[in-house]
Design a protein around this motif. Structure first.
Motif, mmCIF file in Angstrom:
data_model
loop_
_atom_site.group_PDB
_atom_site.id
_atom_site.type_symbol
_atom_site.label_atom_id
_atom_site.label_comp_id
_atom_site.label_asym_id
_atom_site.label_seq_id
_atom_site.Cartn_x
_atom_site.Cartn_y
_atom_site.Cartn_z
ATOM 1 N N ASN A 215 -6.987 13.879 5.824
ATOM 2 C CA ASN A 215 -7.027 14.123 4.916
ATOM 3 C C ASN A 215 -8.584 13.970 4.524
ATOM 4 O OD1 ASN A 215 -4.393 13.480 4.145
ATOM 5 N ND2 ASN A 215 -4.939 11.041 3.473
ATOM 6 N N MET A 216 -9.943 14.082 4.651
ATOM 7 C CA MET A 216 -10.153 13.942 3.432
ATOM 8 C C MET A 216 -11.554 15.224 4.759
ATOM 9 S SD MET A 216 -11.661 11.500 2.185
ATOM 10 C CE MET A 216 -9.608 11.599 1.843
ATOM 11 N N PRO B 48 0.773 -1.320 0.038
ATOM 12 C CA PRO B 48 0.666 0.196 -0.596
ATOM 13 C C PRO B 48 0.855 1.462 -0.024
ATOM 14 C CG PRO B 48 -0.709 -1.049 2.304
ATOM 15 C CD PRO B 48 0.980 -1.650 0.521
ATOM 16 N N HIS B 49 0.911 2.342 -0.720
ATOM 17 C CA HIS B 49 1.064 3.582 -1.059
ATOM 18 C C HIS B 49 1.234 3.943 0.807
ATOM 19 C CE1 HIS B 49 1.357 7.840 -1.072
ATOM 20 N NE2 HIS B 49 2.974 7.329 -1.835
ATOM 21 N N PRO B 50 2.073 4.761 1.468
ATOM 22 C CA PRO B 50 2.265 5.434 2.743
ATOM 23 C C PRO B 50 1.191 5.839 2.605
ATOM 24 C CG PRO B 50 4.698 5.805 1.748
ATOM 25 C CD PRO B 50 3.674 4.806 0.850
ATOM 26 N N THR B 51 0.464 6.795 1.824
ATOM 27 C CA THR B 51 -0.659 7.850 2.430
ATOM 28 C C THR B 51 -2.047 6.895 2.401
ATOM 29 O OG1 THR B 51 -1.297 8.260 -0.088
ATOM 30 C CG2 THR B 51 0.612 10.133 0.731
ATOM 31 N N TRP B 52 -2.085 5.486 2.113
ATOM 32 C CA TRP B 52 -3.058 5.109 2.513
ATOM 33 C C TRP B 52 -3.019 4.074 4.133
ATOM 34 C CZ3 TRP B 52 -4.581 1.622 -2.735
ATOM 35 C CH2 TRP B 52 -4.383 2.209 -3.745
ATOM 36 N N GLN B 53 -1.472 3.967 4.300
ATOM 37 C CA GLN B 53 -1.350 3.290 5.789
ATOM 38 C C GLN B 53 -2.317 4.280 7.007
ATOM 39 O OE1 GLN B 53 2.489 2.331 4.912
ATOM 40 N NE2 GLN B 53 1.792 -0.110 4.765
ATOM 41 N N GLU B 54 -2.597 3.603 7.931
ATOM 42 C CA GLU B 54 -2.941 3.931 9.212
ATOM 43 C C GLU B 54 -1.337 4.695 9.915
ATOM 44 O OE1 GLU B 54 -4.579 6.276 11.294
ATOM 45 O OE2 GLU B 54 -6.235 4.966 11.149
ATOM 46 N N TYR B 55 -2.193 5.322 10.816
ATOM 47 C CA TYR B 55 -0.854 6.122 12.145
ATOM 48 C C TYR B 55 -0.426 4.567 13.065
ATOM 49 C CZ TYR B 55 -2.066 11.000 9.876
ATOM 50 O OH TYR B 55 -2.440 11.652 8.986
ATOM 51 N N GLY B 56 0.831 4.972 12.454
ATOM 52 C CA GLY B 56 1.491 4.144 13.550
ATOM 53 C C GLY B 56 0.659 3.832 15.223
ATOM 54 N N LEU C 199 -8.254 6.892 11.093
ATOM 55 C CA LEU C 199 -7.343 8.557 11.103
ATOM 56 C C LEU C 199 -6.929 8.977 10.444
ATOM 57 C CD1 LEU C 199 -7.514 10.328 12.749
ATOM 58 C CD2 LEU C 199 -5.471 9.154 14.573
ATOM 59 N N GLN C 200 -5.793 8.645 9.712
ATOM 60 C CA GLN C 200 -5.161 9.432 8.360
ATOM 61 C C GLN C 200 -5.724 9.834 7.012
ATOM 62 O OE1 GLN C 200 -0.818 9.691 6.224
ATOM 63 N NE2 GLN C 200 -1.474 7.722 6.819
ATOM 64 N N PHE C 201 -7.010 8.631 6.747
ATOM 65 C CA PHE C 201 -8.228 8.967 5.946
ATOM 66 C C PHE C 201 -8.885 9.930 5.825
ATOM 67 C CE2 PHE C 201 -12.062 7.713 3.891
ATOM 68 C CZ PHE C 201 -11.760 8.127 2.462
#
Length: 290
Positions: A186-187, A82-90, A181-183
């Motif tokens: 971004n939204m 997965p692209h890094p920006t698709w992944q959840e925060y650690g 959370l990351q998604f």
């Protein structure tokens, strides 16, 4: 530094055409598609944003064919992870799940043409339409770029209503069954771009002395699906009357009252809060996982 407002795209026609080559490759394969993300915000909705990953939505059953059309026409290959920006925060989930479990990421394997100014990412995300709850064949909820030609009328971009409805639905009804959370951040950024830069939202104050919304904001709110209006109205008014789970349940209540029982009674998606609390109690941090 002040905000610079525009009434049209800040990109030249040549830059737009260069950026839209993956969409043209898909259209030439007779696959309907919808340009999404920052490209749609910039080219149609007057947002002077940097262009990040190119997002393209296609029918679910055409996902692989669309990827092949792009790779046959342009120097791209599938990304194995997965692209890094698709992944959840650690700090939320050490397994780093993807917010796009059914999408395909394509990465550039070489130079294509002169780089586009303010283009920070040349990768491509190809999404199945079911993820975003859109129908790419519904031209009433999309537009083509003007002038056409040189733009190809088969390349469609979402209207404000379609974009907002899709974002809100996907944030509150995540297809993978769990808040990401990351998604979500971004939204919220994309929604903020609309409210700052798009001409229909520029009037201030957003809320009038009698408590009603400014007409431009109210007119867009009225076009949204009933179940998505409260979420967006909260943002317009700057209200914080409940967290993510409150918003999920309120939307479900509206669906229930509308008689859309299959949607209203699906399993409630998982919140990130229990995972955050667990990680905090365990003393784990993002740095400890990297």
């Amino acid at each position: 530094m002040g905000v610079h407002l525009y009434d049209s795209s800040t990109y030249t026609t040549a830059e737009e055409l260069a950026r839209l080559r993956p969409a043209l490759a898909v259209a030439n394969a007779n696959i309907p598609c919808l340009v999404w993300g920052e490209d749609a915000l910039a080219f149609v909705h007057c947002v002077p944003t940097v262009l990040f990953q190119f997002h393209l939505i296609v029918p679910d059953d055409a996902l692989e064919a669309a990827c092949k059309a792009i790779m046959d026409s342009l120097p791209y290959k599938k990304l194995d992870a997965p692209h890094p920006t698709w992944q959840e925060y650690g700090m939320v989930d050490p397994s780093l799940p993807s917010c796009y479990p059914s999408s395909v990421c394509l990465e550039c394997t070489g130079d294509t043409e002169k780089p586009i100014p303010f283009c920070a990412d040349t990768s491509i995300a190809v999404h199945p339409q079911s993820f975003w709850s859109v129908d790419v064949r519904d031209t009433s909820r999309s537009v083509s770029l003007e002038p056409a030609p040189p733009h190809d009328e088969r390349i469609r971009l979402p209207t404000i209503t379609a974009f907002l409805d899709s974002i809100i639905t996907t944030v509150l009804e995540p297809p993978n069954g769990s808040q990401h959370l990351q998604f979500g951040i971004n939204m919220r950024s994309w929604i903020s771009y609309f409210l700052i830069y798009t001409p229909q939202f520029r009037a201030y104050p957003r809320e009038l002395p009698d408590g009603s919304l400014e007409p431009g904001h109210a007119s867009i709110l009225d076009t949204l699906s009933e179940e998505n209006k409260p979420y967006f109205e909260n943002i317009i008014r700057g209200k914080h009357d409940g967290g993510w789970m409150f918003q999920v349940r309120r939307r479900r209540d509206i669906l229930e009252r509308m008689g859309r029982l299959a949607e209203a009674r699906r399993p409630i998606p998982e919140s990130i809060l229990p995972r955050l609390r667990k990680n905090k109690l365990c003393g784990t941090t993002p740095a400890a996982r990297t």
